[in-house]
Design a protein around this motif. Structure first.
Motif, PDB file in Angstrom:
ATOM      1  N   LEU A  57       0.811  -1.212   0.000  1.00 20.87           N
ATOM      2  CA  LEU A  57       0.000   0.000   0.000  1.00 20.87           C
ATOM      3  C   LEU A  57       0.848   1.267   0.000  1.00 20.87           C
ATOM      4  N   TRP A  95      -0.451   4.899  -1.006  1.00 19.41           N
ATOM      5  CA  TRP A  95      -1.847   5.032  -0.602  1.00 19.41           C
ATOM      6  C   TRP A  95      -1.914   5.883   0.656  1.00 19.41           C
ATOM      7  N   HIS A 104      -7.102   5.582   0.054  1.00 14.47           N
ATOM      8  CA  HIS A 104      -7.219   6.010  -1.330  1.00 14.47           C
ATOM      9  C   HIS A 104      -5.843   6.221  -1.947  1.00 14.47           C
ATOM     10  N   GLN A 105      -5.819   6.216  -3.252  1.00  9.81           N
ATOM     11  CA  GLN A 105      -4.616   6.542  -4.016  1.00  9.81           C
ATOM     12  C   GLN A 105      -4.998   7.532  -5.106  1.00  9.81           C
ATOM     13  N   HIS A 115      -9.875   3.506  -4.438  1.00 13.57           N
ATOM     14  CA  HIS A 115      -9.953   3.204  -3.022  1.00 13.57           C
ATOM     15  C   HIS A 115      -9.801   1.715  -2.759  1.00 13.57           C
ATOM     16  N   ARG A 116      -9.500   1.388  -1.524  1.00 13.26           N
ATOM     17  CA  ARG A 116      -9.505   0.008  -1.034  1.00 13.26           C
ATOM     18  C   ARG A 116     -10.082  -0.014   0.384  1.00 13.26           C
ATOM     19  N   ALA A 171      -8.642  -2.812  -5.511  1.00 15.70           N
ATOM     20  CA  ALA A 171      -8.907  -1.387  -5.755  1.00 15.70           C
ATOM     21  C   ALA A 171     -10.289  -1.248  -6.400  1.00 15.70           C
TER      22      ALA A 171
END
Length: 336
Positions: free
Chosen positions: A198, A201, A220-221, A233-234, A250
């Protein structure tokens, strides 16, 4: 290389239900943060004075500068707004200037009161911002603290609050995981572990208790490509010691628009995620916890392999993107 759009859209998962939020006389609202307590659901909703185009860029800089306001809304069991008041944050800040504003607050319950942390913008161009910790009494901020950057940075955003018993903490960095603890008006910082899954992120939602002693959150990224910006997002699960356990693929919420999640809460059967769309709409999404559990996947690749892969890619990427420039630099030759 253009970032790939995730195949997963939460709106298509199970019996996902989308609830739009609206504040009368304030059409440009976004990035809500939902929280639950014994008193029911509450939501912090941001309002703005600008518009984005389809690429996530500000169409026209607003006359008089960027401004943000915040609303505190009470919701019923169907997630409909029953009460709302504009937050009076006039007490926040010293020598306050017109461009100072609170952005993207995260709402939580602590010490029998409603609190939120938000990005306190001190200056634009270049951007200078800190995190403000604010206590609400009704709709008025009655206590505030500007929290210093643990890294000495002039830009602090997206701390992820969590209330652990009577303790207030934040996830400051996702991977490697770094935890901030707030005690007696001061911050302490602890670095825990690196996973290589991650990196890049950042925080989105507060953390909430999940499956007993674990924590659930949304991260989020930001993805930029040429003139296009977007967020993916994850869902992420940590154990009680903030070790990364599982994460989802994702996803986007509904599609390719600029979407940004700032809230998450759980009920006995559902997860409720709050997010903004294109910085002009605020929405909630209710998902069955069975669907949430089905999205979370354990980390199958050992940490050493993941971190080695990340480090290798970081070194190789400039060569892959601009091989001629890198080769000339390595050979000490001037560029034509």
């Amino acid at each position: 290389m253009r970032p790939r759009t995730p195949k997963l859209r939460l709106a298509t998962v199970g019996d996902a239900a989308i609830v739009p939020l609206a504040v009368p006389h304030d059409p440009k609202i976004c990035n809500p943060s939902i929280a639950a307590s014994d008193e029911g659901f509450f939501c912090l909703i941001r309002s703005v004075n600008y518009e984005l185009d389809s690429y996530g860029r500000v169409l026209t800089a607003p006359e008089g500068g960027f401004k943000s306001g915040n609303w505190l809304a009470r919701l019923d069991d169907e997630l409909r707004i029953t009460q709302f008041e504009r937050i009076d944050d006039s007490a926040v800040g010293l020598d306050r200037n017109p461009w100072n504003r609170l952005e993207d607050g995260r709402l939580f319950r602590w010490k029998d009161a409603w609190w939120f942390t938000a990005t306190w913008v001190l200056a634009d161009d270049p951007l200078v911002c800190q995190i403000a910790l604010c206590r609400l009494q009704g709709h008025k901020v009655v206590e505030w603290h500007l929290l210093p950057s643990p890294a000495g940075s002039s830009r602090e955003k997206n701390w992820m609050p969590l209330v652990d018993g009577g303790d207030l903490k934040w996830i400051y960095w996702v991977d490697p995981t770094e935890i901030l603890s707030y005690r007696n008006g001061s911050l302490s910082r602890v670095r825990l572990d690196r996973y290589g899954r991650l990196e890049g992120w950042a925080g989105s939602s507060p953390l909430v208790r999940y499956r007993g002693n674990n924590w659930l959150c949304v991260v989020h990224q930001r993805r930029d490509w040429r003139h296009v910006s977007s967020f993916v997002h994850r869902l992420v699960e940590f154990d009680d010691d903030f070790r990364l356990r599982r994460m989802s693929p994702a996803f986007t919420f509904e599609g390719d628009d600029v979407e940004y999640c700032a809230g998450l809460c759980l009920t006995g059967r559902h997860a409720i995620l709050s997010y903004g769309v294109q910085d002009r709409e605020a929405r909630l999404m209710r998902l069955n916890l069975v669907a949430i559990e089905g999205l979370l996947r354990p980390l199958r690749i050992p940490k050493r392999v993941s971190t080695l892969g990340v480090d290798t890619w970081r070194k190789a990427r400039p060569w892959l993107r601009q091989p001629r420039k890198k080769l000339q630099a390595a050979l000490g030759r001037p560029r034509s």
